[in-house]
Design an enzyme around this catalytic site. Structure first.
Site, mmCIF file in Angstrom:
data_model
loop_
_atom_site.group_PDB
_atom_site.id
_atom_site.type_symbol
_atom_site.label_atom_id
_atom_site.label_comp_id
_atom_site.label_asym_id
_atom_site.label_seq_id
_atom_site.Cartn_x
_atom_site.Cartn_y
_atom_site.Cartn_z
ATOM 1 N N GLY A 275 -17.814 7.877 -2.916
ATOM 2 C CA GLY A 275 -16.758 8.241 -3.937
ATOM 3 C C GLY A 275 -16.709 7.072 -4.656
ATOM 4 O O GLY A 275 -17.948 6.320 -5.270
ATOM 5 N N ASN A 276 -15.741 6.496 -5.374
ATOM 6 C CA ASN A 276 -15.524 5.426 -6.356
ATOM 7 C C ASN A 276 -16.424 4.197 -5.680
ATOM 8 O O ASN A 276 -17.372 3.918 -6.435
ATOM 9 C CB ASN A 276 -14.115 4.988 -6.509
ATOM 10 C CG ASN A 276 -13.973 3.820 -7.352
ATOM 11 O OD1 ASN A 276 -14.531 2.873 -6.921
ATOM 12 N ND2 ASN A 276 -13.252 4.031 -8.407
ATOM 13 N N LYS B 140 0.739 -1.143 0.108
ATOM 14 C CA LYS B 140 0.138 0.047 0.098
ATOM 15 C C LYS B 140 0.789 1.170 -0.119
ATOM 16 O O LYS B 140 1.823 1.206 0.636
ATOM 17 C CB LYS B 140 -0.784 -0.096 1.114
ATOM 18 C CG LYS B 140 -2.151 0.910 0.983
ATOM 19 C CD LYS B 140 -3.202 0.484 0.293
ATOM 20 C CE LYS B 140 -4.570 1.085 0.207
ATOM 21 N NZ LYS B 140 -5.401 0.353 -0.484
ATOM 22 N N TYR C 141 -20.320 4.765 -4.371
ATOM 23 C CA TYR C 141 -21.290 5.250 -5.555
ATOM 24 C C TYR C 141 -21.573 3.904 -6.307
ATOM 25 O O TYR C 141 -22.755 3.542 -7.009
ATOM 26 C CB TYR C 141 -20.789 6.266 -6.529
ATOM 27 C CG TYR C 141 -21.324 6.229 -7.882
ATOM 28 C CD1 TYR C 141 -22.576 6.473 -8.175
ATOM 29 C CD2 TYR C 141 -20.483 5.955 -9.073
ATOM 30 C CE1 TYR C 141 -23.255 6.429 -9.643
ATOM 31 C CE2 TYR C 141 -21.068 5.994 -10.395
ATOM 32 C CZ TYR C 141 -22.378 5.883 -10.449
ATOM 33 O OH TYR C 141 -23.095 5.858 -11.728
#
Ligand code: NAD
Length: 425
Positions: free
Chosen positions: A225-226, A109, A229
């Site tokens: 957000g991505n 990450k 939604y």
């Protein structure tokens, strides 16, 4: 307890289960010792000449947690809260996610401690390119493959891969596999932006089928957000009723249900639901962010940030199911409360693993020089996720344990097997 310690504690809880099922205590101990510490932590300082001529230095990280199963893989986030502890935790989760769905990938990450909304586009591009220059030696299709996460997107991935290819001096498509989540024009893959949300839908559908729950089921989603939604969009199409959505500033509730396609138009135009114009005819009203956790709903979906469901609000939750689309949205204390109340928790490493699966398809597409259709992407994604869900379900029944422990069990067991094949250090 730090978020990393919190995650390690959860991991530690399945150690006995693995030993009980006949594995060597010594070897299992060794694997846990290894998994507790990332293999490499890269900290970088990123100077940025701002548009006003001033120089500012930002802190960035790339944590490469484990590569027993393959090259490291994981997103990059731009967030003020970014620190080593958070990135270490998310890198560990990536190792577990890739193992759970049997991808030939390890976990990593990255992140930059920055509020991207405070930067101009030019500044954002310069900072993104500087990050690549600083981590270049450690990344590549066979080493570590970054992707988007909170506040990063295909545009940022395109800048990053461009910088990577510039330094490498190669423009071939195969090297574009150094980053995933790129735009379609830049050899990205169909469906990548929707993949995490699509994965959530596939897993939830499999679960409600097993439970015999009938639609319309009501859903509340934190974060739009991505991930928030897209999961809303797919569930809405499947006949779920989305009765509440929040973002970092505000939330909207309607007992009649909200249409995610209408909500996203507002969100894209205005940036937040802060001054959303409620529709009286749809019985909408505004709610505070925290109120999302008090609602009577069938499915609650945290899809924003970590540690939002805690010992303080876990008792207010009234849903039957929590689908963890965000990483680590529950503290350990919250999980204990929810478990004891019989609320089903679909863990992050299962619920949101769709993104990394499609990222893997993107790598394959770049390496093979082929284009996958969206139908093929979603078909392959569905196959992997439905099979994984069946495995998790069976393990949870066989060992009479929750989905998190069953998922962790499957993931660690695969890493453990690989460790034995690789031979000891
Ligand atoms: P994003 O930046 O696109 O969206 C984040 C959303 O959360 C925004 O709507 C923002 O307003 C909202 N938010 C932020 N702080 C909030 C708060 N305190 N309360 C309520 N809402 C808040 O990010 P994303 O890519 O959608 O990621 C969301 C979560 O999903 C993160 O935990 C991320 O690690 C996880 N995740 C993302 C992917 C992916 O493919 N993007 C894959 C797996 C997991």
């Amino acid at each position: 307890m730090s978020i990393y310690e919190n995650t390690l504690k959860r991991l530690e809880e399945i150690k006995d289960l693995i030993i009980e099922k006949g594995e060597s205590e010594n070897k299992v101990d060794e694997v846990f010792q290894i998994l507790k510490i990332p293999q490499r932590i890269i900290k970088v300082n990123l100077p940025l000449r701002k548009d006003n001529g001033k120089l500012e230095i930002y802190e960035g990280y790339r944590v490469q947690h484990n590569n027993f199963l393959g090259p490291y893989k994981g997103g990059i986030r731009y967030l003020l809260q970014v620190d080593e502890d958070e990135i270490k935790t998310l890198a560990l989760l990536m190792t577990l996610k890739c193992a759970l769905v049997n991808l030939p990938l390890g976990g990593a990450k990255g992140g930059i401690k920055v509020d991207p909304k405070a930067l101009s586009e030019n500044e954002l591009e310069k900072l993104s390119r500087e990050y690549v220059r600083k981590i270049y030696d450690f990344i590549g299709p066979d080493k570590d493959i970054p992707a988007p996460d909170i506040n990063t997107n295909s545009k940022i991935m395109d800048w990053m891969v461009d910088e990577y290819l510039k330094i490498k001096g190669e423009k071939k498509e195969v090297f574009k596999a150094a980053f995933t989540g790129k735009s379609l024009e830049n050899d990205g893959i169909e469906g990548r932006e929707e993949a995490t949300g699509k994965g959530g839908e596939i897993i939830l559908e499999a679960l409600i089928k097993k439970l015999g729950l009938k639609k319309p089921l009501t859903v509340a989603i934190q974060g739009f957000g991505n991930v928030g939604y897209n999961v809303a969009k797919f569930l809405y199409k499947r006949g779920y009723k989305i009765i509440a959505i929040t973002d970092s500033k505000a939330g909207i509730y309607s007992k009649n249900g909200l249409n995610p396609e209408m909500m996203i138009i507002w969100k894209k135009e205005k940036g937040s639901f802060d001054d959303y114009k409620i529709s009286k005819s749809n019985s909408e009203y505004k709610i505070k962010n925290e109120e999302i956790f008090n609602l009577e709903v069938d499915v609650l979906i945290p899809a924003a940030i970590e540690n939002v469901i805690t010992g303080n609000n876990a008792n207010n939750i009234k849903s039957k199911i929590i689908l963890e689309m965000a990483n680590n949205p529950l503290t350990e204390e919250a999980e204990k409360i929810l478990d004891s109340r019989g609320i089903l928790i679909v863990p992050d490493i299962l619920a949101n693993v769709g993104g990394v699966i499609v990222s893997y398809f993107e790598m394959l597409q770049n390496i093979e020089g082929k284009r996958w259709s969206k139908e093929k992407v979603f078909k392959e994604l569905t196959n992997i996720l439905e099979n994984t869900f069946q495995e998790v379900w069976q393990i949870s029944k066989k060992f009479n344990t929750n989905f998190r422990k069953a998922s962790l069990f499957l993931a660690v067991k695969r890493i453990y097997k690989r460790y034995l094949e690789l031979g000891s250090y």
